[in-house]
Design an enzyme around this catalytic site. Structure first.
Site, mmCIF file in Angstrom:
data_model
loop_
_atom_site.group_PDB
_atom_site.id
_atom_site.type_symbol
_atom_site.label_atom_id
_atom_site.label_comp_id
_atom_site.label_asym_id
_atom_site.label_seq_id
_atom_site.Cartn_x
_atom_site.Cartn_y
_atom_site.Cartn_z
ATOM 1 N N ILE A 118 -33.378 -37.634 27.433
ATOM 2 C CA ILE A 118 -32.284 -36.819 26.377
ATOM 3 C C ILE A 118 -32.943 -36.748 25.004
ATOM 4 C CG2 ILE A 118 -30.041 -37.121 25.492
ATOM 5 C CD1 ILE A 118 -29.072 -38.453 28.024
ATOM 6 N N PRO A 119 -33.560 -35.674 24.650
ATOM 7 C CA PRO A 119 -34.833 -35.481 23.722
ATOM 8 C C PRO A 119 -34.106 -35.755 22.267
ATOM 9 C CG PRO A 119 -34.012 -33.367 24.397
ATOM 10 C CD PRO A 119 -33.250 -34.465 25.317
ATOM 11 N N CYS A 120 -33.862 -36.891 21.791
ATOM 12 C CA CYS A 120 -33.379 -37.140 20.450
ATOM 13 C C CYS A 120 -34.674 -36.900 19.530
ATOM 14 C CB CYS A 120 -32.828 -38.316 20.187
ATOM 15 S SG CYS A 120 -33.665 -39.830 20.775
ATOM 16 N N HIS A 121 -36.118 -36.935 19.985
ATOM 17 C CA HIS A 121 -37.185 -36.864 19.330
ATOM 18 C C HIS A 121 -37.274 -35.337 18.906
ATOM 19 C CE1 HIS A 121 -38.371 -36.204 23.573
ATOM 20 N NE2 HIS A 121 -39.287 -35.413 23.016
#
Length: 163
Positions: A118-121
């Site tokens: 879940i790409p919070c970056h």
């Protein structure tokens, strides 16, 4: 010549991150001894593809725990295309036009426990600041690189906002 050194360094960083994540997956497997969960195989395959610079094309079966609001924000994170970024403000606008949700969205992003898949970056500040990644700016940059994110418009803030 410098280009080659940078590539090797980035490659080492990606391998190191992958190794850490694989070790965590192995530790979780030991905890769940005797249970053959497909999510572990899916996650390993996803991480191998991602860190080799390929778009995985699928998302492992996830069931993150969180409030309805946080889950809604994480669903938005899952929609960020490979190799692209979005801003906290864009997430808040997508959730609702109500005032003050940008901060709540940022808090929900921060509480994402499955932070690569879940790409919070891939979330950056409104003006391109590489802000708010709990793993640190260096890791955020390394996680953006396999997707080919155009880093020319992004910058490290003078003061980190990571917890």
């Amino acid at each position: 010549m410098m280009r080659g050194k940078t590539s090797r360094h980035q490659s080492f960083g990606a391998r190191r991150e992958r190794k850490i994540l694989h070790e965590r997956a192995k530790r979780a497997k030991r905890i769940l001894r005797g249970k053959n969960l497909a999510v572990f195989d899916q996650t390993k395959r996803w991480l191998d593809l991602y860190f080799s610079g390929h778009e995985p094309g699928f998302t492992p079966a996830l069931n993150p725990a969180g409030s309805a609001f946080r889950r809604a924000v994480w669903e938005i994170l899952l929609k960020i295309p490979y190799g692209k970024t979005t801003t906290y403000g864009q997430i808040a606008r997508e959730i609702a036009a109500a005032r003050g949700l940008a901060k709540m969205s940022a808090q929900a992003v921060r509480h994402n426990e499955i932070s690569i898949i879940i790409p919070c970056h891939r979330v950056v500040g409104t003006h391109g600041s590489l802000t708010g990644y709990a793993g640190g700016i260096d890791r955020k940059i390394k996680l953006l690189q396999p997707g080919g994110v155009d880093m020319r418009e992004l910058f490290a803030p003078a003061k980190s906002t990571a917890p």
